[in-house]
Design an enzyme around this catalytic site. Sequence first.
Site, short mmCIF file in Angstrom:
data_model
loop_
_atom_site.label_atom_id
_atom_site.label_comp_id
_atom_site.label_asym_id
_atom_site.label_seq_id
_atom_site.Cartn_x
_atom_site.Cartn_y
_atom_site.Cartn_z
N GLU A 282 -11.75 -29.94 10.56
CA GLU A 282 -11.25 -29.85 11.93
C GLU A 282 -11.90 -28.69 12.67
O GLU A 282 -12.28 -27.69 12.08
CB GLU A 282 -9.73 -29.67 11.94
CG GLU A 282 -9.29 -28.32 11.42
CD GLU A 282 -7.78 -28.09 11.55
OE1 GLU A 282 -7.01 -29.05 11.46
OE2 GLU A 282 -7.41 -26.92 11.71
N SER B 102 -13.96 -14.40 10.62
CA SER B 102 -12.73 -13.92 9.98
C SER B 102 -12.83 -14.19 8.48
O SER B 102 -13.20 -15.29 8.07
CB SER B 102 -11.54 -14.68 10.57
OG SER B 102 -10.38 -14.41 9.84
N CYS C 134 -1.84 -32.78 12.40
CA CYS C 134 -3.23 -32.72 11.99
C CYS C 134 -3.38 -32.20 10.56
O CYS C 134 -4.06 -32.77 9.73
CB CYS C 134 -3.99 -31.83 12.96
SG CYS C 134 -5.64 -31.53 12.47
#
Length: 375
Positions: A89, A192, A335
């Site tokens: 995603e 990150s 999702c």
Amino acid sequence: MTTAPASTGLFRADEMESLRRALRLDPQVLRKLRNDLLKKFEPDELVLNRFPAADAIELHSLKLYQRMDSEIDGATKLLFETESGLLIESVILRIATGRTTLCVSSQIGCAAACDFCATGKMGIAKNLATEEILDQVVQAGQILRAEDRRLSNIVFMGMGEPLHNEGNVTEAIRLLTAADHFARSPSTVLVSTVGVPAAMLRLAKTFPRLNLALSLHSADQATRQQIIPLGKKASLTQLHDTIQEIQAIQDREFMIEYLMLRDVNDSAEDAKRLIDWIANLRVHVNLIPYNSIEASPHLKASPRPTIESFADVLKASGLKTTIRYSLGNDIEAACGQLIRQENRQRAIAARRTEADCDSHVGFLDVRQVVDGFES
Ligand SMILES: C[S@@+](CC[C@H](N)C(=O)[O-])C[C@H]1O[C@@H](n2cnc3c(N)ncnc32)[C@H](O)[C@@H]1O
Ligand code: SF4
């Protein structure tokens, strides 16, 4: 005469050069193709119509499988099918200020196996190729262009641990910032990480203007290891020293991400420990409200007043502190669950094929990998 491969990937420099030679194309034609697609995000039809050998070139390595638009705010989730048949995603965040951020995935699943993370609970880990990372940017850029918006920032905060896919992520950032590709400023890109010290240092040395963030989540070693199994590979002291070393190379603020988990890491004492751990680092603390996941019913989000009090303690000590606002809450759960279920089935099917064909499709064994990663 050089023979061009059947179909050429846009980001494979050697193949593109072979294609150019085979078709005797002016280098300017390829330059225009890259400019139109990677800098202006023009639609495929337009780009291909101008290119003399449209059939010889592949503009995308991902197939858009599903698009979910939030009904409450400006978030869009894009589910892509990768070449291996698994789903990833990307999230487009349209922020009220007019800026837009794209959150990209770097892996399918994640071997760090954090207790609070749907990706970590997938039980699989597979690196995305450089072109799969970059195609998320291309397709999101095209969606935004169709709305007359520009893509402002790119954050590696989607599925996976970017520094467990260091080579492909580094190459992706190189192309994102290369003048003849996306030509973006490194200061518009943020990586990150859960904390892989040696790789963090390498990245900072390669891209001194890149933004880096550490998902710390606790300044107590035992608590951190409890929620981040990989935390045992890098101590809090080692992570602190690494950021200090990075700040000697990069003259910029480092982001500390801190997930707020009820009764795990959200007490006044935890805030004090965090202040002590940060000590002389130049950081910005971003407190993250926890989105609960089905696979970890024992973890709960800290109530809003607790997050605010925690932020107040940090601010009172002089630390720059923000609370992350989350977009797309209505599409988040749907999702995450869909990806987890679909990928499990698809991974099982792929492994079966792997066994039948005696071939290797490149899955990593999550348990072995957690122990094997360099720290
Ligand atoms: C999905 S990770 C990807 C980047 C990298 N692997 C990392 O951990 O920093 C991006 C951020 O999402 C946070 N995150 C993971 N699961 C979450 C959840 N259920 N709710 C809120 N944030 C979450 C992570 O802690 C991390 O700060
Ligand atoms: S390292 Fe990041 S992506 Fe991986 S399991 Fe932990 S939070 Fe999720």
